[in-house]
Design a protein around this motif. Structure first.
Motif, PDB file in Angstrom:
ATOM      1  N   TRP A   1       4.691   4.541 -10.887  1.00  0.00           N
ATOM      2  CA  TRP A   1       3.867   3.726  -9.738  1.00  0.00           C
ATOM      3  C   TRP A   1       2.527   4.896  -9.477  1.00  0.00           C
ATOM      4  N   THR A   2       2.855   6.356  -9.286  1.00  0.00           N
ATOM      5  CA  THR A   2       2.056   7.303  -8.885  1.00  0.00           C
ATOM      6  C   THR A   2       0.714   7.122  -9.849  1.00  0.00           C
TER       7      THR A   2
ATOM      8  N   LEU B   1      -2.951   6.175  -8.779  1.00  0.00           N
ATOM      9  CA  LEU B   1      -4.211   6.922  -9.441  1.00  0.00           C
ATOM     10  C   LEU B   1      -5.181   6.251 -10.139  1.00  0.00           C
ATOM     11  N   ALA B   2      -4.461   5.661 -11.123  1.00  0.00           N
ATOM     12  CA  ALA B   2      -5.486   4.855 -12.166  1.00  0.00           C
ATOM     13  C   ALA B   2      -6.218   3.927 -11.562  1.00  0.00           C
ATOM     14  N   LEU B   3      -5.672   3.017 -10.704  1.00  0.00           N
ATOM     15  CA  LEU B   3      -6.346   1.792 -10.060  1.00  0.00           C
ATOM     16  C   LEU B   3      -7.346   2.503  -9.103  1.00  0.00           C
ATOM     17  N   THR B   4      -6.887   3.285  -8.383  1.00  0.00           N
ATOM     18  CA  THR B   4      -7.601   3.937  -7.161  1.00  0.00           C
ATOM     19  C   THR B   4      -8.846   4.483  -7.704  1.00  0.00           C
TER      20      THR B   4
ATOM     21  N   ALA C   1       5.238  15.912  -9.764  1.00  0.00           N
ATOM     22  CA  ALA C   1       5.300  16.106 -11.044  1.00  0.00           C
ATOM     23  C   ALA C   1       5.429  14.881 -12.038  1.00  0.00           C
ATOM     24  N   TRP C   2       4.673  13.875 -11.708  1.00  0.00           N
ATOM     25  CA  TRP C   2       4.610  12.617 -12.352  1.00  0.00           C
ATOM     26  C   TRP C   2       4.387  12.611 -13.862  1.00  0.00           C
ATOM     27  N   MET C   3       3.435  13.678 -14.180  1.00  0.00           N
ATOM     28  CA  MET C   3       3.012  13.651 -15.695  1.00  0.00           C
ATOM     29  C   MET C   3       4.175  14.215 -16.482  1.00  0.00           C
ATOM     30  N   LEU C   4       5.025  14.852 -15.852  1.00  0.00           N
ATOM     31  CA  LEU C   4       6.159  15.443 -16.776  1.00  0.00           C
ATOM     32  C   LEU C   4       7.543  14.853 -16.758  1.00  0.00           C
ATOM     33  N   GLN C   5       7.518  13.645 -16.032  1.00  0.00           N
ATOM     34  CA  GLN C   5       8.906  13.019 -15.838  1.00  0.00           C
ATOM     35  C   GLN C   5       9.158  12.059 -17.164  1.00  0.00           C
ATOM     36  N   PRO C   6      10.374  11.584 -17.246  1.00  0.00           N
ATOM     37  CA  PRO C   6      10.676  10.645 -18.403  1.00  0.00           C
ATOM     38  C   PRO C   6      10.127   9.430 -18.132  1.00  0.00           C
ATOM     39  N   PRO C   7      10.032   8.608 -19.270  1.00  0.00           N
ATOM     40  CA  PRO C   7       9.418   7.403 -19.262  1.00  0.00           C
ATOM     41  C   PRO C   7       9.992   6.318 -18.421  1.00  0.00           C
TER      42      PRO C   7
END
Length: 187
Positions: A167-168, A172-175, A154-160
């Motif tokens: 890291w997730t 994902l962005a770099l890969t 649930a990385w997108m819903l986690q606090p800043p």
């Protein structure tokens, strides 16, 4: 600059931008009274999904035989999708009172754009929308415990300040950017 216009037309960028505007403003309008992290994530995923449909052209063989190198264009295209979607969501949220933290929008836009790049590389540009929307559909139903697995899923819903989520999104962005820039959309 003629090549940029031809590239934009071959990737349906004008239609993708129009769909991005409609999705972003439509979701904001529907949820403006309850604007929060979940709606921001949904808006980012929808915006990136509609823009990611143009991650490959109509003729993959023509793309592979171009005189100019494609990796830079592919990277710029994927980056433009993430930046445009993030900027629109950031701008739209200022139309109402509740504001989601900038770091969440940047993190989620980058991670979702990377997912779109991975999907385009694995399944083709026309399916670039699948991974961002699939992960967005799963994330709200992850149990809210403090385990690392839950924070990653649930990385997108986690606090800043959540390290696992940051890291997730970065991985994902770099890969996604690296694989899409190197190989492009699957045939």
């Amino acid at each position: 600059m003629r090549w940029a216009i031809l590239y934009a037309r071959s990737r349906q960028l004008p239609a993708a931008f129009a769909a991005l505007l409609v999705a972003t403003f439509g979701l904001w309008f529907l949820g403006r009274d309850s604007w929060g992290t979940l709606l921001v994530v949904l808006t980012l995923a929808a915006g990136i999904a509609v823009a990611a449909i143009g991650l490959s052209g109509q003729d993959p063989d023509l793309d592979r035989t171009a005189a100019r190198p494609w990796p830079v264009r592919r990277f710029a295209h994927l980056t433009l999708i993430g930046v445009a979607t993030g900027a629109l969501v950031l701008g739209v949220q200022h139309l109402g009172t509740p504001i989601v933290d900038l770091s969440i929008i940047v993190r989620d836009a980058a991670g979702l754009a990377g997912l779109a790049g991975l999907a385009a590389t694995a399944a083709g540009g026309q399916f670039g929308w699948t991974l961002p929307l699939a992960w967005c559909a799963i994330a709200p139903f992850v149990p809210d415990d403090d385990s690392t697995g839950a924070r990653i899923t649930a990385w997108m819903l986690q606090p800043p300040a959540t390290t696992a989520a940051t890291w997730t999104a970065a991985v994902l962005a770099l890969t996604g950017a690296a694989t899409y820039a190197a190989w492009g959309g699957r045939r």
